[in-house]
Design a protein around this motif. Sequence first.
Motif, PDB file in Angstrom:
ATOM      1  N   LYS A 162       0.830  -1.206   0.000  1.00  0.00           N
ATOM      2  CA  LYS A 162       0.000   0.000   0.000  1.00  0.00           C
ATOM      3  C   LYS A 162       0.866   1.258   0.000  1.00  0.00           C
ATOM      4  N   VAL A 163       1.949   1.246   0.776  1.00  0.00           N
ATOM      5  CA  VAL A 163       2.859   2.395   0.831  1.00  0.00           C
ATOM      6  C   VAL A 163       3.492   2.633  -0.530  1.00  0.00           C
ATOM      7  N   TYR A 164       3.970   1.559  -1.183  1.00  0.00           N
ATOM      8  CA  TYR A 164       4.589   1.697  -2.502  1.00  0.00           C
ATOM      9  C   TYR A 164       3.585   2.220  -3.528  1.00  0.00           C
ATOM     10  N   GLU A 165       2.338   1.737  -3.430  1.00  0.00           N
ATOM     11  CA  GLU A 165       1.288   2.198  -4.350  1.00  0.00           C
ATOM     12  C   GLU A 165       1.036   3.691  -4.180  1.00  0.00           C
ATOM     13  N   MET A 166       0.977   4.151  -2.922  1.00  0.00           N
ATOM     14  CA  MET A 166       0.732   5.567  -2.652  1.00  0.00           C
ATOM     15  C   MET A 166       1.890   6.439  -3.136  1.00  0.00           C
TER      16      MET A 166
END
Length: 393
Positions: free
Chosen positions: A213-217
């Motif tokens: 999720k962090v990488y996607e954001m």
Amino acid sequence: MQVQNNPETLLRVEHLCQYFGPTKAVDDVSFDIHKGEVFGLVGESGCGKTTTGRSIIKLYNITSGSVYFKGVRIAAGKKSYLDAIAEAKKTAKENPERRAEMETVIAEQRRLLREADNDQKNCDKMYSSQLQAEVKAKYETLLADAPEGERDELKRRYRDEMHKAKKTKLVTQIQMIFQDPIASLDPRMTVREIIAEGLQIQGERDKKVIDDKVYEMLELVGLVREHASRYPHEFSGGQRQRIGVARSIIMNPELIIADEPVSALDVSVQAQVINLLNELRERFGLTILFIAHDLSVVKYFSDRIGVMYYGKMVELADSDELFLNPLHPYTRSLLSAIPLPDPIYEKNRKRIVYNPLAEHDYSVDKPSFREIKPGHFVQCNDAEYEKYLTILK
């Protein structure tokens, strides 16, 4: 629990007052924000814009008034009820014949006070209980229909979702992008820790889910996954503001309060951050409260605009209407200060100076926030109201 049923209105602010001792930072401000729109809040430094945003997101306990989000009252001030009780007691003391009437007033105000206290304390608990009931109903059906081999995995997902539902608060559906991209990021935390903190508080325990999720954001806001291991001081101002945007978006909010998100950035970077917010708004269906003092930016980005002066809302209208027909003298003063890249226009531009003592006589005829035409509200008294109606004819 006070609930308002209007699906179009995501946020409603009613008679919001935020006092710090004798200082009235926000004084009797009312407005609503419709789902999917960008509501601009403008005014000079110190007029109460940021305090309004912080009061809505419950960083402050409001002094008086109410804030409704998704129809549920999430913040309720007590001062108006306490003042009404004190006034009723005073009246009953001075006029014994009105004691019975005043006791009825006091009882009603005490009831409203208890209700306000209950709403303030229990809105998140009620929202969490509602989520838990939805998760339970969802997995009861899934577990009943699932083959034997899939039940263990379903039970694990059920426990995880129930854990998150217990920790979720209604106010987390509102997220804030702060004005200062340096001060709003913890220098001792990595970018991954900063962006993931909200998910962890909400109850997410799967490290892989958090990392993904962090990488996607990060990629969504124009950064790369390699940035996750770095610290805030290694980034430029524009990049730090993008980290702040990623931190708010990862919570999947319905409302973003953007508190002057571009005022500390270079002009070229301002455009990039505004375009980013526009893209995110379209992608996630966000509703945005956009706080700024740069009217040219607000006009480009906002559907409706509210103008604040000394803690009060003095004018509210659609963006095009406000620029076409500014009525309040302070709004006209703000608009006259907007520079244009035209040397001939700039040479002849006349700055309008707002002097409230010269512009208004409120010694007898007191002002109130009135609708001059559909959707266009102005703070004015009876004489000014008639004058504004004549101007719009």
